[in-house]
Design a protein around this motif. Structure first.
Motif, PDB file in Angstrom:
ATOM      1  N   UNK A   1       0.708  -1.252   0.142  1.00  0.00           N
ATOM      2  CA  UNK A   1      -0.159  -0.146  -0.151  1.00  0.00           C
ATOM      3  C   UNK A   1       0.874   1.275  -0.097  1.00  0.00           C
ATOM      4  N   UNK A   2       0.208   2.586  -0.003  1.00  0.00           N
ATOM      5  CA  UNK A   2       0.808   3.640  -0.164  1.00  0.00           C
ATOM      6  C   UNK A   2       1.485   3.961   1.075  1.00  0.00           C
ATOM      7  N   UNK A   3       0.873   3.353   2.295  1.00  0.00           N
ATOM      8  CA  UNK A   3       1.509   3.510   3.596  1.00  0.00           C
ATOM      9  C   UNK A   3       2.553   2.519   4.055  1.00  0.00           C
ATOM     10  N   UNK A   4       2.907   1.756   3.005  1.00  0.00           N
ATOM     11  CA  UNK A   4       3.793   0.780   3.098  1.00  0.00           C
ATOM     12  C   UNK A   4       3.719  -0.408   3.684  1.00  0.00           C
ATOM     13  N   UNK A   5       2.413  -0.695   4.011  1.00  0.00           N
ATOM     14  CA  UNK A   5       1.882  -2.036   4.687  1.00  0.00           C
ATOM     15  C   UNK A   5       1.991  -3.052   3.444  1.00  0.00           C
ATOM     16  N   UNK A   6       2.267  -4.134   3.975  1.00  0.00           N
ATOM     17  CA  UNK A   6       2.492  -5.257   2.618  1.00  0.00           C
ATOM     18  C   UNK A   6       1.457  -6.371   3.153  1.00  0.00           C
TER      19      UNK A   6
ATOM     20  N   UNK B   1      -1.828  -8.993   6.513  1.00  0.00           N
ATOM     21  CA  UNK B   1      -0.353  -8.995   6.287  1.00  0.00           C
ATOM     22  C   UNK B   1       0.487  -9.973   7.031  1.00  0.00           C
ATOM     23  N   UNK B   2       1.775  -9.642   6.756  1.00  0.00           N
ATOM     24  CA  UNK B   2       2.938 -10.961   6.996  1.00  0.00           C
ATOM     25  C   UNK B   2       3.138 -11.171   8.412  1.00  0.00           C
ATOM     26  N   UNK B   3       2.621 -10.207   9.259  1.00  0.00           N
ATOM     27  CA  UNK B   3       2.525 -10.731  10.682  1.00  0.00           C
ATOM     28  C   UNK B   3       1.325 -11.505  11.266  1.00  0.00           C
TER      29      UNK B   3
END
Length: 359
Positions: free
Chosen positions: A201-206, A221-223
């Motif tokens: 995302x634009x806020x850097x969440x993946x 998300x990865x976590x």
């Protein structure tokens, strides 16, 4: 004793009536069971999908139809002569309501089952199935309620006439919700992301796209937690889709060697290690033509980048880790030095400056 006398509530004990009701109920549901069993057995031998969908869709509606038959038998055979009960209970109205509910359930289950089936065949339907299901259910329920009201003698003409003004008021009140809905439709049609894609995302969440709903999109998300984004915000933001146009992606690895190294030999050894790692690793792309690019004279080293290839974005960490371990081991065997940061002082130049300063 006549049959009518036997079933007359005013002349026979309630226990006899209860036994009759239980017997009739058991008989009707047994008939329903055998009908469903025979239909499922018959459709199991066919390859046509819609007959199976039809059988699955009539399961609950058939139960309601069984109840309708039971109520009809009660009305005609048991309670017909009991005016006090007939005054408070309108079996015909109940049967009409149950019949329309059965029809609504049938079409809802049939259409939803069809969407579930074709979502396995089409990526577009798979990504938009939650939105399509929501539209179908609202449409079927709305039409069913209007038909039910008309059947019960309630005039639906004023309701339909007032839908225009009501729709405008609802649209103004639900503007954020409608914006999210149409943004979700836009995401489904334009397909910048799909269910299962790994995005940033634009806020850097993946994370991986879990669901594109009618109001929001769910990203795992990865976590192993979930971020829920309104569709209107997602459609306006910049997104990196690591699975588009394909899942494979390059994995750059930065390496440094000593200034005294033979760069041609370093490149040869590095490429041998890189190609072997891509062949041996389960997530490496074994046919990728890896390469080395020297790019920087640094303070204490010559820096270059090795380009690897992984099958998916999430796999790149393990491919890169395996390459670094293998390269470090091979450099030690070949005597190639990866230097520590060094700050050198040229004493001869410094001494010349000192002498000039003294004069």
């Amino acid at each position: 004793m006549s049959v009518n006398t036997f079933y007359n509530l005013t002349e026979q004990p309630w226990v006899v009536i209860a036994i009759c009701l239980v017997s009739i109920t058991i008989a009707l549901f047994c008939i329903r069971f055998f009908i469903m069993y025979w239909l499922k057995k018959w459709t199991s031998h066919t390859k046509f999908i819609f007959d199976s969908l039809f059988i699955e869709s009539i399961s609950k509606p058939l139960t309601l139809c069984t109840i309708i038959v039971l109520l009809t038998i009660i009305e005609q055979g048991l309670l017909i002569k009991n005016e006090s009960i007939a005054h408070f209970i309108s079996f015909s109205t109940i049967n009409i309501i149950l019949g329309l509910v059965a029809i609504i359930l049938f079409f809802d289950r049939f259409f939803i089952g069809t969407i579930n089936y074709y979502s396995k065949e089409s990526a577009v339907i798979f990504n938009s199935q939650s939105i399509i299901k929501g539209v179908i259910r609202v449409s079927v329920l709305s039409v069913g309620i209007l038909v039910l009201m008309g059947t019960l003698g309630i005039s639906i003409t004023p309701i339909i006439a007032s839908l225009g003004i009501t729709s405008l008021a609802v649209a103004l009140a639900l503007q954020p919700t409608l914006e999210n809905f149409f943004s979700g439709v836009q995401l489904v049609i334009d397909k910048p992301i799909r269910v299962g894609d790994f995005i940033e995302l634009e806020s850097k969440e993946q994370g991986f796209v879990e669901k594109i709903g009618w109001r929001s999109t769910w990203v795992k998300m990865l976590p192993n937690n979930m971020i829920i984004i309104p569709n209107s915000q997602l459609s306006k933001s910049r997104i990196i889709n690591y699975f588009y146009p394909e899942k494979e992606l390059s994995v750059p690895v930065d390496v440094s060697v000593h200034y005294s190294s033979d760069l041609e030999f370093v490149e040869q050894v590095t490429l041998e290690v890189a190609r072997q790692v891509l062949i041996d690793h389960e997530w490496g792309v074994d046919d990728y033509n890896t390469f080395v690019v020297y790019h920087t004279f640094d303070n204490s080293s010559i820096n270059f980048t090795v380009m690897l290839r992984a099958k998916e974005y999430f796999n790149r960490f393990w491919v890169k880790s395996a390459f670094i371990k293998a390269l470090h081991k091979r450099y030690n065997q070949e005597g190639i030095v990866i230097p520590f940061p060094i700050t050198a002082i040229n004493t001869s130049q410094e001494a010349a400056n000192f002498k000039n300063a003294e004069h």
